[in-house]
Design an enzyme around this catalytic site. Structure first.
Site, PDB file in Angstrom:
ATOM      1  N   ARG A  43       0.806  -1.207   0.000  1.00 24.93           N
ATOM      2  CA  ARG A  43       0.000   0.000   0.000  1.00 24.93           C
ATOM      3  C   ARG A  43       0.853   1.277   0.000  1.00 24.93           C
ATOM      4  O   ARG A  43       0.497   2.279  -0.590  1.00 24.93           O
ATOM      5  CB  ARG A  43      -0.901   0.000   1.226  1.00 24.93           C
ATOM      6  CG  ARG A  43      -2.325   0.275   0.844  1.00 24.93           C
ATOM      7  CD  ARG A  43      -3.243   0.062   1.976  1.00 24.93           C
ATOM      8  NE  ARG A  43      -2.596  -0.603   3.104  1.00 24.93           N
ATOM      9  CZ  ARG A  43      -3.209  -0.891   4.223  1.00 24.93           C
ATOM     10  NH1 ARG A  43      -4.462  -0.572   4.376  1.00 24.93           N
ATOM     11  NH2 ARG A  43      -2.604  -1.491   5.217  1.00 24.93           N
TER      12      ARG A  43
ATOM     13  N   LYS B  25       1.331 -19.377   6.331  1.00 23.01           N
ATOM     14  CA  LYS B  25       0.509 -19.655   7.480  1.00 23.01           C
ATOM     15  C   LYS B  25       0.309 -18.364   8.248  1.00 23.01           C
ATOM     16  O   LYS B  25       1.136 -17.468   8.076  1.00 23.01           O
ATOM     17  CB  LYS B  25       1.133 -20.736   8.349  1.00 23.01           C
ATOM     18  CG  LYS B  25       2.330 -20.240   9.179  1.00 23.01           C
ATOM     19  CD  LYS B  25       2.812 -21.299  10.092  1.00 23.01           C
ATOM     20  CE  LYS B  25       2.258 -21.183  11.480  1.00 23.01           C
ATOM     21  NZ  LYS B  25       3.021 -20.287  12.364  1.00 23.01           N
TER      22      LYS B  25
ATOM     23  N   HIS C 234       7.205 -23.455   6.720  1.00 23.33           N
ATOM     24  CA  HIS C 234       8.651 -23.325   6.509  1.00 23.33           C
ATOM     25  C   HIS C 234       9.439 -24.474   7.142  1.00 23.33           C
ATOM     26  O   HIS C 234      10.581 -24.701   6.778  1.00 23.33           O
ATOM     27  CB  HIS C 234       9.165 -21.951   6.954  1.00 23.33           C
ATOM     28  CG  HIS C 234       9.366 -21.795   8.423  1.00 23.33           C
ATOM     29  ND1 HIS C 234       8.340 -21.593   9.303  1.00 23.33           N
ATOM     30  CD2 HIS C 234      10.492 -21.820   9.178  1.00 23.33           C
ATOM     31  CE1 HIS C 234       8.828 -21.481  10.529  1.00 23.33           C
ATOM     32  NE2 HIS C 234      10.119 -21.624  10.486  1.00 23.33           N
TER      33      HIS C 234
ATOM     34  N   GLU D 119      11.481 -23.427  22.211  1.00 26.29           N
ATOM     35  CA  GLU D 119      12.025 -22.127  21.816  1.00 26.29           C
ATOM     36  C   GLU D 119      12.367 -21.308  23.059  1.00 26.29           C
ATOM     37  O   GLU D 119      11.744 -21.482  24.110  1.00 26.29           O
ATOM     38  CB  GLU D 119      10.986 -21.354  20.991  1.00 26.29           C
ATOM     39  CG  GLU D 119      10.572 -22.056  19.718  1.00 26.29           C
ATOM     40  CD  GLU D 119       9.666 -21.155  18.883  1.00 26.29           C
ATOM     41  OE1 GLU D 119      10.185 -20.484  17.993  1.00 26.29           O
ATOM     42  OE2 GLU D 119       8.457 -21.126  19.136  1.00 26.29           O
TER      43      GLU D 119
ATOM     44  N   ASP E 201      -0.468 -22.116  16.396  1.00 25.05           N
ATOM     45  CA  ASP E 201       0.740 -21.517  15.831  1.00 25.05           C
ATOM     46  C   ASP E 201       1.790 -22.567  15.458  1.00 25.05           C
ATOM     47  O   ASP E 201       2.520 -22.393  14.485  1.00 25.05           O
ATOM     48  CB  ASP E 201       1.325 -20.531  16.857  1.00 25.05           C
ATOM     49  CG  ASP E 201       2.533 -19.767  16.324  1.00 25.05           C
ATOM     50  OD1 ASP E 201       2.414 -19.193  15.232  1.00 25.05           O
ATOM     51  OD2 ASP E 201       3.586 -19.758  16.997  1.00 25.05           O
TER      52      ASP E 201
ATOM     53  N   HIS F 197       3.562 -27.085  12.057  1.00 25.07           N
ATOM     54  CA  HIS F 197       4.950 -27.556  12.079  1.00 25.07           C
ATOM     55  C   HIS F 197       5.095 -28.948  12.726  1.00 25.07           C
ATOM     56  O   HIS F 197       5.718 -29.842  12.166  1.00 25.07           O
ATOM     57  CB  HIS F 197       5.856 -26.572  12.827  1.00 25.07           C
ATOM     58  CG  HIS F 197       5.812 -25.167  12.285  1.00 25.07           C
ATOM     59  ND1 HIS F 197       5.636 -24.892  10.950  1.00 25.07           N
ATOM     60  CD2 HIS F 197       5.922 -23.961  12.889  1.00 25.07           C
ATOM     61  CE1 HIS F 197       5.651 -23.579  10.763  1.00 25.07           C
ATOM     62  NE2 HIS F 197       5.820 -22.993  11.931  1.00 25.07           N
TER      63      HIS F 197
ATOM     64  N   LYS G 216       7.223 -21.596  24.150  1.00 22.87           N
ATOM     65  CA  LYS G 216       8.074 -20.410  24.071  1.00 22.87           C
ATOM     66  C   LYS G 216       8.708 -20.199  25.443  1.00 22.87           C
ATOM     67  O   LYS G 216       8.197 -20.651  26.461  1.00 22.87           O
ATOM     68  CB  LYS G 216       7.238 -19.176  23.744  1.00 22.87           C
ATOM     69  CG  LYS G 216       6.440 -19.323  22.466  1.00 22.87           C
ATOM     70  CD  LYS G 216       7.010 -18.449  21.370  1.00 22.87           C
ATOM     71  CE  LYS G 216       6.206 -18.502  20.117  1.00 22.87           C
ATOM     72  NZ  LYS G 216       6.770 -19.335  19.063  1.00 22.87           N
TER      73      LYS G 216
HETATM   74  C1  BG6 Z   1       6.551 -19.705  13.174  1.00 24.64           C
HETATM   75  C2  BG6 Z   1       5.731 -19.405  14.394  1.00 24.64           C
HETATM   76  O1  BG6 Z   1       5.757 -20.334  12.200  1.00 24.64           O
HETATM   77  O2  BG6 Z   1       7.628 -20.563  13.521  1.00 24.64           O
HETATM   78  C3  BG6 Z   1       6.595 -18.781  15.465  1.00 24.64           C
HETATM   79  O3  BG6 Z   1       4.675 -18.518  14.062  1.00 24.64           O
HETATM   80  C4  BG6 Z   1       7.806 -19.643  15.753  1.00 24.64           C
HETATM   81  O4  BG6 Z   1       5.856 -18.564  16.660  1.00 24.64           O
HETATM   82  C5  BG6 Z   1       8.521 -19.999  14.466  1.00 24.64           C
HETATM   83  O5  BG6 Z   1       8.654 -18.931  16.627  1.00 24.64           O
HETATM   84  C6  BG6 Z   1       9.623 -21.010  14.723  1.00 24.64           C
HETATM   85  O6  BG6 Z   1      10.389 -21.169  13.568  1.00 24.64           O
HETATM   86  P1  BG6 Z   1      11.929 -21.572  13.644  1.00 24.64           P
HETATM   87  O7  BG6 Z   1      12.332 -21.702  12.216  1.00 24.64           O
HETATM   88  O8  BG6 Z   1      12.630 -20.489  14.380  1.00 24.64           O
HETATM   89  O9  BG6 Z   1      11.982 -22.874  14.389  1.00 24.64           O
END
Ligand code: BG6
Length: 483
Positions: free
Chosen positions: A51, A148, A178, A216, A235, A240, A331
């Site tokens: 935008r 996502k 990812h 994490e 999330d 994942h 987390k």
């Molecule tokens: C993301 C989540 O898809 O993946 C995040 O939204 C998370 O909350 C992240 O921290 C973790 O990815 P990676 O590659 O750091 O393990």
């Protein structure tokens, strides 16, 4: 040995949301890395669309800063950055209106692969698909990439699939998770299906249980508003961890191709049993060990969103009946550590009198950091005086085994974007897969929402809530340490 680079066809890649956080952190720095690796050829072009009223030069300045911030200094140089920026253009566009679209249409060149990255809120997917179609910008070969969260439940994921399907075929839609782009995650398939060693034992008869951990250390700072509506289940688990579970549990596909791999993953998701409330532990971190509390970042000061979840699930099929899969992610934990641990059963009969040193064989696949594999095996304790047993690791770190090349592998986004250009969907989620994952997750979430369950507090910097330990203890098992 060097990482092999096969250049992709020339492309026009439009990034909607080109000035956003994901574009700055991942997509654009990733493309720069592919450019310097020689994978993105000279004719290719990247068009930022958003935008904001920016000129091409304004966009290039933003991208230069993003590269400086997110690509390590020893992996970039001013000359190649300047070269890369020449391949960039920018268009101010209104996703819901008419401005910018004709101009974008004029920029598209015939004969190039066309890809459109929807790095925007899902609420805009429909508008973008519609406009691309209406202005004749997308053709039958064009690809769209979506991020996502793909929905927040089955109904919303279905609605998104329907909106996209109005203008794009499934083989044009690239849904990113990812985790599938991570080198070690793909290695799960190589380890399983390129070795004869593990597969004959890969079943309930020989495997006692599987642990999947994605721990994490980061908090939800800066993403509080999104995260608070999502939580660890939506999330991380629905996508994942689910993908990791699929790669561990699926049957061998007949070929490493998109349909075969995704068909097998889908069968796993569909075979998952509903999860019982007593097999779920949700947690929320509180201030401790110098770290703040989840509530510092949440919009709602009384939020009951989980920043941690552990659960036990079962896969009802011949291969896995009787082998639980324990999943956990959170987390603000003690360490950043993602791994899959496969614990084997006892040998059927022991020939040794002194069994005190005996432990189960465990295969640990470390996803990040310190990527590698570790197989815990029994040997004889050295020394005279009879046969005593001890456990030792057969430890392989990919960094050691592969040397420098291990540092040079593309990160998840780099690889996935190149796969889009190549037209390879193997590492992307198919619409039915995403829907099946929500169909499994929905009743779990509805269950705790309906009961008004509150997450258990756990200390920032700890291993998670106490009850998560109990989830394993009551089955006579224990989690591996997070370190
Ligand atoms: C993301 C989540 O898809 O993946 C995040 O939204 C998370 O909350 C992240 O921290 C973790 O990815 P990676 O590659 O750091 O393990």
């Amino acid at each position: 040995m060097a990482v092999r680079v096969i250049p992709v066809e020339p492309f026009d890649l439009v990034i909607f949301g080109g000035t956003g956080d994901l574009a700055r952190r991942k997509i654009l720095p990733g493309l720069y890395r592919r450019f310097t690796a020689g994978q993105m050829t000279g004719e290719s072009r990247i068009i930022g669309a958003a935008r904001a009223e920016l000129t091409d030069d304004g966009f290039r300045d933003m991208v230069r800063e993003a590269i400086e911030e997110f690509v390590p200094a020893d992996r970039r140089d001013a000359a190649s950055v300047a070269d890369f920026l020449q391949h960039l253009a920018y268009i101010a566009i209104d996703a819901k209106g008419t401005s910018g679209w004709e101009q974008l249409g004029r920029l598209m060149r015939p004969g190039m692969v066309r890809a459109f990255y929807f790095s925007v809120a899902p609420a805009l997917f429909g508008d973008l698909a519609e406009r691309l179609h209406q202005h004749g910008i997308a053709d039958a070969q064009s690809r769209i990439v979506v991020e996502k969260p793909f929905g927040r439940d089955l109904a919303s994921a279905r609605a998104l699939n329907e909106v996209l399907a109005r203008h794009f075929r499934e083989d044009q839609i690239y849904r990113i998770d990812h985790y599938l782009g991570k080198e070690t995650v793909q290695n799960l398939m190589a380890v399983r299906f390129a070795n004869i060693l593990f597969e004959p034992l890969w079943k309930a008869e020989y495997i006692d249980h599987v642990q999947i951990t994605v721990a994490e250390t980061v908090d939800v700072e800066g993403r509080g508003a999104y995260y608070d509506k999502s939580g660890a289940m939506r999330d991380m688990v629905q996508n994942h961890l689910m993908q990791l579970l699929c790669l561990i549990a699926m049957e061998p596909p007949y070929h490493f191709d998109p349909s075969a791999v995704r068909d097998e993953k889908l069968k796993v998701i569909r075979a998952l049993d509903p999860v019982k409330p007593e097999d779920i532990v949700r947690g929320q971190y509180r201030a401790a060990n110098g770290g703040g509390s989840y509530l510092d970042h949440a919009e709602n000061p009384e939020s009951i969103t989980e920043s941690y979840i552990a659960l036990k699930c079962h896969i009802s099929n011949w291969r896995w009946k009787g082998t639980p899969f324990y999943l956990r992610t959170g987390k603000k934990l003690r360490a950043r550590s993602s791994e899959i641990a496969i614990t084997f059963r006892e040998p059927p009969h022991s020939i040794f009198d002194d069994e005190r040193g005996w432990r189960e064989n465990v295969l640990v696949i470390r996803l990040q950091p310190n990527e590698g594999m570790n197989l815990m095996v029994m040997i004889k304790e050295p020394g005279p005086g009879g046969m005593r047993l001890m456990q030792v690791p057969l430890d392989m770190s990919f960094a050691q085994a592969l040397g420098e090349v291990a540092e040079d592998v593309p990160d998840a986004y780099e690889r996935l974007i190149m796969d889009v250009i190549r037209g390879n969907q193997t590492l992307f989620m198919r619409g039915d897969e995403v829907e099946a994952a929500w169909a499994w997750a929905d009743p779990i979430i509805q269950g705790w929402e309906g009961r008004g369950d509150r997450p258990q507090p756990y200390d920032a910097g700890s291993s998670g809530p106490e009850d998560a330990l109990m989830l394993m203890h009551r089955d006579g098992r224990r989690w591996r340490d997070i370190r």
